[in-house]
Scaffold this active site. Sequence first.
Site, PDB file in Angstrom:
ATOM      1  N   ASN A   1       1.228  -1.174   0.230  1.00 37.20           N
ATOM      2  CA  ASN A   1      -0.111  -0.328   0.041  1.00 37.20           C
ATOM      3  C   ASN A   1       1.139   0.845   0.230  1.00 37.20           C
ATOM      4  O   ASN A   1       1.661   1.125   1.063  1.00 37.20           O
ATOM      5  CB  ASN A   1      -0.525  -0.303   1.295  1.00 37.20           C
ATOM      6  CG  ASN A   1      -1.993   1.252   1.093  1.00 37.20           C
ATOM      7  OD1 ASN A   1      -2.077   1.610   0.593  1.00 37.20           O
ATOM      8  ND2 ASN A   1      -2.226   1.317   2.571  1.00 37.20           N
ATOM      9  N   TRP A   2       1.088   1.600  -1.333  1.00 32.99           N
ATOM     10  CA  TRP A   2       1.651   3.005  -1.473  1.00 32.99           C
ATOM     11  C   TRP A   2       1.533   4.078  -0.183  1.00 32.99           C
ATOM     12  O   TRP A   2       2.107   5.566  -0.841  1.00 32.99           O
ATOM     13  CB  TRP A   2       2.118   3.262  -2.899  1.00 32.99           C
ATOM     14  CG  TRP A   2       3.267   2.225  -3.220  1.00 32.99           C
ATOM     15  CD1 TRP A   2       3.642   1.102  -3.194  1.00 32.99           C
ATOM     16  CD2 TRP A   2       3.320   1.634  -4.664  1.00 32.99           C
ATOM     17  NE1 TRP A   2       4.694  -0.120  -3.892  1.00 32.99           N
ATOM     18  CE2 TRP A   2       4.198   0.717  -5.004  1.00 32.99           C
ATOM     19  CE3 TRP A   2       3.555   2.868  -6.138  1.00 32.99           C
ATOM     20  CZ2 TRP A   2       4.701   0.221  -6.105  1.00 32.99           C
ATOM     21  CZ3 TRP A   2       3.803   2.121  -7.124  1.00 32.99           C
ATOM     22  CH2 TRP A   2       4.935   1.468  -7.587  1.00 32.99           C
ATOM     23  N   LYS A   3      -0.223   4.034  -0.055  1.00 30.05           N
ATOM     24  CA  LYS A   3      -0.733   5.712   0.563  1.00 30.05           C
ATOM     25  C   LYS A   3      -0.154   6.327  -0.622  1.00 30.05           C
ATOM     26  O   LYS A   3       0.071   6.567  -1.693  1.00 30.05           O
ATOM     27  CB  LYS A   3      -0.337   5.928   2.062  1.00 30.05           C
ATOM     28  CG  LYS A   3      -0.361   4.648   2.512  1.00 30.05           C
ATOM     29  CD  LYS A   3      -0.199   4.761   3.948  1.00 30.05           C
ATOM     30  CE  LYS A   3      -0.159   3.158   4.821  1.00 30.05           C
ATOM     31  NZ  LYS A   3      -0.253   3.115   6.349  1.00 30.05           N
TER      32      LYS A   3
ATOM     33  N   HIS B   1      -9.225   1.039   5.018  1.00 32.34           N
ATOM     34  CA  HIS B   1      -8.658   1.287   5.879  1.00 32.34           C
ATOM     35  C   HIS B   1      -8.642   2.357   6.948  1.00 32.34           C
ATOM     36  O   HIS B   1      -9.806   3.023   6.982  1.00 32.34           O
ATOM     37  CB  HIS B   1      -7.285   2.279   4.876  1.00 32.34           C
ATOM     38  CG  HIS B   1      -5.465   1.704   5.306  1.00 32.34           C
ATOM     39  ND1 HIS B   1      -5.862   2.859   6.010  1.00 32.34           N
ATOM     40  CD2 HIS B   1      -5.135   1.282   5.108  1.00 32.34           C
ATOM     41  CE1 HIS B   1      -4.151   2.538   6.904  1.00 32.34           C
ATOM     42  NE2 HIS B   1      -3.988   1.539   5.829  1.00 32.34           N
TER      43      HIS B   1
ATOM     44  N   GLU C   1      -6.732   5.139   8.012  1.00 31.89           N
ATOM     45  CA  GLU C   1      -6.873   6.054   7.489  1.00 31.89           C
ATOM     46  C   GLU C   1      -7.347   6.135   6.828  1.00 31.89           C
ATOM     47  O   GLU C   1      -8.581   8.267   7.013  1.00 31.89           O
ATOM     48  CB  GLU C   1      -5.347   5.875   6.346  1.00 31.89           C
ATOM     49  CG  GLU C   1      -4.397   5.959   8.070  1.00 31.89           C
ATOM     50  CD  GLU C   1      -3.147   5.423   6.343  1.00 31.89           C
ATOM     51  OE1 GLU C   1      -3.690   5.627   5.274  1.00 31.89           O
ATOM     52  OE2 GLU C   1      -2.525   4.762   7.232  1.00 31.89           O
TER      53      GLU C   1
ATOM     54  N   GLU D   1      -5.467  -5.013  10.704  1.00 32.10           N
ATOM     55  CA  GLU D   1      -4.286  -4.668  11.774  1.00 32.10           C
ATOM     56  C   GLU D   1      -4.909  -3.309  12.299  1.00 32.10           C
ATOM     57  O   GLU D   1      -5.644  -2.623  12.240  1.00 32.10           O
ATOM     58  CB  GLU D   1      -4.327  -2.783   9.654  1.00 32.10           C
ATOM     59  CG  GLU D   1      -4.134  -3.429   8.426  1.00 32.10           C
ATOM     60  CD  GLU D   1      -3.549  -2.361   7.548  1.00 32.10           C
ATOM     61  OE1 GLU D   1      -2.386  -2.592   7.177  1.00 32.10           O
ATOM     62  OE2 GLU D   1      -4.415  -1.552   7.328  1.00 32.10           O
TER      63      GLU D   1
ATOM     64  N   GLY E   1       2.630   2.423  10.692  1.00 30.19           N
ATOM     65  CA  GLY E   1       3.785   3.438  10.754  1.00 30.19           C
ATOM     66  C   GLY E   1       4.263   4.001  11.851  1.00 30.19           C
ATOM     67  O   GLY E   1       4.450   5.052  11.838  1.00 30.19           O
TER      68      GLY E   1
ATOM     69  N   SER F   1       3.139  -2.171  10.408  1.00 25.62           N
ATOM     70  CA  SER F   1       4.803  -2.207  10.898  1.00 25.62           C
ATOM     71  C   SER F   1       5.409  -3.004  10.471  1.00 25.62           C
ATOM     72  O   SER F   1       6.337  -3.771  10.729  1.00 25.62           O
ATOM     73  CB  SER F   1       5.425  -1.943  11.991  1.00 25.62           C
ATOM     74  OG  SER F   1       5.465  -0.593  12.363  1.00 25.62           O
TER      75      SER F   1
ATOM     76  N   GLY G   1       2.588  -1.443   3.955  1.00 18.61           N
ATOM     77  CA  GLY G   1       2.861   0.783   4.183  1.00 18.61           C
ATOM     78  C   GLY G   1       3.813   1.239   3.432  1.00 18.61           C
ATOM     79  O   GLY G   1       4.903   0.569   2.782  1.00 18.61           O
ATOM     80  N   GLY G   2       4.824   1.677   4.568  1.00 15.36           N
ATOM     81  CA  GLY G   2       6.270   2.494   4.791  1.00 15.36           C
ATOM     82  C   GLY G   2       6.866   1.453   3.731  1.00 15.36           C
ATOM     83  O   GLY G   2       7.853   1.702   3.010  1.00 15.36           O
TER      84      GLY G   2
HETATM   85  P1  PGA Z   1       2.902   0.398   7.830  1.00 16.51           P
HETATM   86  O1  PGA Z   1       1.074   0.945   7.694  1.00 16.51           O
HETATM   87  O2  PGA Z   1       3.711  -0.964   7.322  1.00 16.51           O
HETATM   88  O3  PGA Z   1       3.685   1.241   7.255  1.00 16.51           O
HETATM   89  O4  PGA Z   1       2.673   0.349   9.498  1.00 16.51           O
HETATM   90  C1  PGA Z   1       0.323  -0.170   7.228  1.00 16.51           C
HETATM   91  C2  PGA Z   1      -0.955   0.283   6.306  1.00 16.51           C
HETATM   92  O5  PGA Z   1      -1.690   1.208   6.938  1.00 16.51           O
HETATM   93  O6  PGA Z   1      -1.304  -0.492   5.519  1.00 16.51           O
END
Ligand code: PGA
Length: 242
Positions: free
Chosen positions: A7-9, A95, A97, A165, A171, A202, A223-224
Amino acid sequence: MKLIVGNWKMNGLAADSCERAEKLAAAVKPANSINFHMILCPPMPMLGIVEGLLKGSALFLGGQDCHSQQSGAFTGDTSAQMLKDIGCSYVIVGHSERRQLHGETSETVLAKAKAAHQAGLTAIICIGETDDERTAGKAEEIVSDQLRKSVPETAAYDNTVIAYEPVWAIGTGKTASNDDIGRMHGFIRKRAGKLRLLYGGSVKSSNAKEILHIPDVDGVLVGGASLKADEFLAIAEASAER
Ligand code: PGA
């Protein structure tokens, strides 16, 4: 086959997106007898260019969100049908977010998951408790409520993936303990039957192997660490390590 979702956000411009997609496409070829299924979810404006770079690779494309309607007067939104049309096979919905920053409720997420199914996409439905909810001992209650309200009745192995999650692990560099992940995935398994279950929060190359080998973890949502091709590949390769 483990599902490895990146997930590149809202990160990276065209040059970064292309470089990352090219590296991954060169490494993940059908001929390489890979034993994972890798999905890239770039920001919406990058989907078209990334799609063009995936030909001949074993990579799949996904959106990060979709609208609950397939077309109409919804300025700034993207429909599931549009994602399908430009080559996506998956879409992330709900998600944390989106739930937190855009006020999406489980009812909204349900409508989006249904739109994804209607368009022929596999919905990756995200659920997870916040830090306060966990501290209050409500993690299972929250997760079970989100599952009940966000997952369509028509959900099946082929069209739905659940991503657990914990919000406090996203993050932050904090990962849930293996015991916590195992316990929650076991809890979700009882309610979600055969649906594939991802862990997210993470995940990185240094913890991917242990997480991917926890019972009832069918893959990871990253994500990251999905923003660096080598790091993301190392996560995927960890699924094959014994
Ligand atoms: P993260 O994000 O790996 O940066 O913690 C995961 C996500 O939000 O899907």
